[in-house]
Design a protein around this motif. Structure first.
Motif, PDB file in Angstrom:
ATOM      1  N   ASP A 157       0.855  -1.176   0.000  1.00  0.00           N
ATOM      2  CA  ASP A 157       0.000   0.000   0.000  1.00  0.00           C
ATOM      3  C   ASP A 157       0.893   1.229   0.000  1.00  0.00           C
ATOM      4  O   ASP A 157       2.079   1.166   0.307  1.00  0.00           O
ATOM      5  CB  ASP A 157      -0.903  -0.013   1.242  1.00  0.00           C
ATOM      6  CG  ASP A 157      -2.110   0.895   1.084  1.00  0.00           C
ATOM      7  OD1 ASP A 157      -2.400   1.358  -0.048  1.00  0.00           O
ATOM      8  OD2 ASP A 157      -2.779   1.159   2.093  1.00  0.00           O
ATOM      9  N   TYR A 158       0.340   2.341  -0.397  1.00  0.00           N
ATOM     10  CA  TYR A 158       1.059   3.606  -0.317  1.00  0.00           C
ATOM     11  C   TYR A 158       0.048   4.709  -0.091  1.00  0.00           C
ATOM     12  O   TYR A 158      -1.157   4.510  -0.241  1.00  0.00           O
ATOM     13  CB  TYR A 158       1.920   3.864  -1.556  1.00  0.00           C
ATOM     14  CG  TYR A 158       1.214   3.712  -2.882  1.00  0.00           C
ATOM     15  CD1 TYR A 158       0.285   4.654  -3.350  1.00  0.00           C
ATOM     16  CD2 TYR A 158       1.495   2.621  -3.705  1.00  0.00           C
ATOM     17  CE1 TYR A 158      -0.329   4.517  -4.583  1.00  0.00           C
ATOM     18  CE2 TYR A 158       0.883   2.473  -4.936  1.00  0.00           C
ATOM     19  CZ  TYR A 158      -0.020   3.427  -5.372  1.00  0.00           C
ATOM     20  OH  TYR A 158      -0.630   3.290  -6.585  1.00  0.00           O
ATOM     21  N   LEU A 159       0.527   5.873   0.278  1.00  0.00           N
ATOM     22  CA  LEU A 159      -0.316   7.025   0.547  1.00  0.00           C
ATOM     23  C   LEU A 159      -0.010   8.094  -0.490  1.00  0.00           C
ATOM     24  O   LEU A 159       1.148   8.469  -0.682  1.00  0.00           O
ATOM     25  CB  LEU A 159      -0.040   7.575   1.950  1.00  0.00           C
ATOM     26  CG  LEU A 159      -0.862   8.796   2.364  1.00  0.00           C
ATOM     27  CD1 LEU A 159      -2.334   8.432   2.513  1.00  0.00           C
ATOM     28  CD2 LEU A 159      -0.316   9.378   3.657  1.00  0.00           C
ATOM     29  N   GLU A 211       5.195   2.318   1.749  1.00  0.00           N
ATOM     30  CA  GLU A 211       5.181   1.739   3.092  1.00  0.00           C
ATOM     31  C   GLU A 211       6.548   1.792   3.763  1.00  0.00           C
ATOM     32  O   GLU A 211       6.642   1.926   4.973  1.00  0.00           O
ATOM     33  CB  GLU A 211       4.692   0.285   3.044  1.00  0.00           C
ATOM     34  CG  GLU A 211       3.207   0.161   2.879  1.00  0.00           C
ATOM     35  CD  GLU A 211       2.726  -1.291   2.934  1.00  0.00           C
ATOM     36  OE1 GLU A 211       3.489  -2.202   2.529  1.00  0.00           O
ATOM     37  OE2 GLU A 211       1.600  -1.508   3.381  1.00  0.00           O
ATOM     38  N   GLU A 261      -5.634  13.261   0.664  1.00  0.00           N
ATOM     39  CA  GLU A 261      -4.904  11.990   0.644  1.00  0.00           C
ATOM     40  C   GLU A 261      -5.816  10.823   0.298  1.00  0.00           C
ATOM     41  O   GLU A 261      -7.012  10.855   0.583  1.00  0.00           O
ATOM     42  CB  GLU A 261      -4.280  11.711   2.016  1.00  0.00           C
ATOM     43  CG  GLU A 261      -3.240  12.707   2.431  1.00  0.00           C
ATOM     44  CD  GLU A 261      -2.651  12.405   3.793  1.00  0.00           C
ATOM     45  OE1 GLU A 261      -1.485  12.767   4.002  1.00  0.00           O
ATOM     46  OE2 GLU A 261      -3.339  11.812   4.653  1.00  0.00           O
ATOM     47  N   THR A 278      -5.176   6.277  -0.042  1.00  0.00           N
ATOM     48  CA  THR A 278      -4.254   5.142  -0.098  1.00  0.00           C
ATOM     49  C   THR A 278      -4.467   4.391  -1.409  1.00  0.00           C
ATOM     50  O   THR A 278      -5.506   4.527  -2.057  1.00  0.00           O
ATOM     51  CB  THR A 278      -4.490   4.160   1.067  1.00  0.00           C
ATOM     52  OG1 THR A 278      -5.809   3.622   0.943  1.00  0.00           O
ATOM     53  CG2 THR A 278      -4.308   4.851   2.416  1.00  0.00           C
ATOM     54  N   ARG A 279      -3.489   3.581  -1.775  1.00  0.00           N
ATOM     55  CA  ARG A 279      -3.624   2.763  -2.986  1.00  0.00           C
ATOM     56  C   ARG A 279      -4.825   1.834  -2.851  1.00  0.00           C
ATOM     57  O   ARG A 279      -5.596   1.651  -3.786  1.00  0.00           O
ATOM     58  CB  ARG A 279      -2.354   1.934  -3.238  1.00  0.00           C
ATOM     59  CG  ARG A 279      -2.470   1.096  -4.528  1.00  0.00           C
ATOM     60  CD  ARG A 279      -1.375   0.049  -4.629  1.00  0.00           C
ATOM     61  NE  ARG A 279      -1.569  -1.053  -3.733  1.00  0.00           N
ATOM     62  CZ  ARG A 279      -2.389  -2.099  -3.959  1.00  0.00           C
ATOM     63  NH1 ARG A 279      -3.087  -2.170  -5.061  1.00  0.00           N
ATOM     64  NH2 ARG A 279      -2.511  -3.062  -3.078  1.00  0.00           N
ATOM     65  N   LYS A 329      -7.614   2.194  -1.110  1.00  0.00           N
ATOM     66  CA  LYS A 329      -8.874   2.932  -1.253  1.00  0.00           C
ATOM     67  C   LYS A 329      -9.090   3.362  -2.699  1.00  0.00           C
ATOM     68  O   LYS A 329     -10.195   3.270  -3.227  1.00  0.00           O
ATOM     69  CB  LYS A 329      -8.875   4.145  -0.314  1.00  0.00           C
ATOM     70  CG  LYS A 329     -10.124   5.005  -0.425  1.00  0.00           C
ATOM     71  CD  LYS A 329     -11.357   4.263   0.019  1.00  0.00           C
ATOM     72  CE  LYS A 329     -12.566   5.199   0.024  1.00  0.00           C
ATOM     73  NZ  LYS A 329     -13.821   4.475  -0.139  1.00  0.00           N
TER      74      LYS A 329
END
Length: 82
Positions: free
Chosen positions: A5-7, A21, A52, A54-55, A57
């Motif tokens: 995941d990433y933000l 991450e 923002e 996340t990947r 979402k």
């Protein structure tokens, strides 16, 4: 294999930063920016600075929208434009 995941954070003027991450920070590429615009800002508005997602979402919101647009004929599977 599970993707990390990433933000994604909006920096202003349609530019996004990606925090992985592991803490690495990258500039979002055109495909990711296009997915965000298509999914959340199709009217070409821009999110506020600091917005923002996340990947996980983004994918949760993007996939059903894209599938519905393909089924309705709004998008063609071989010619999806962001």
């Amino acid at each position: 294999m599970e993707m990390e995941d990433y933000l994604v954070t909006h920096l202003g003027e349609g530019k996004f930063q990606v925090k992985m991450e592991n803490g690495e920070i990258k500039e979002a590429g055109s495909n990711l920016c296009g997915m965000i615009r298509y999914t959340y800002f199709e009217d070409y508005s821009l999110p506020e600075i600091g917005w923002e997602v996340t990947r996980l979402k983004l994918m949760e919101d993007y996939l059903p929208k894209m599938q519905q647009d393909v089924l309705s004929g709004k998008l063609k599977p071989n010619k999806i434009n962001y």
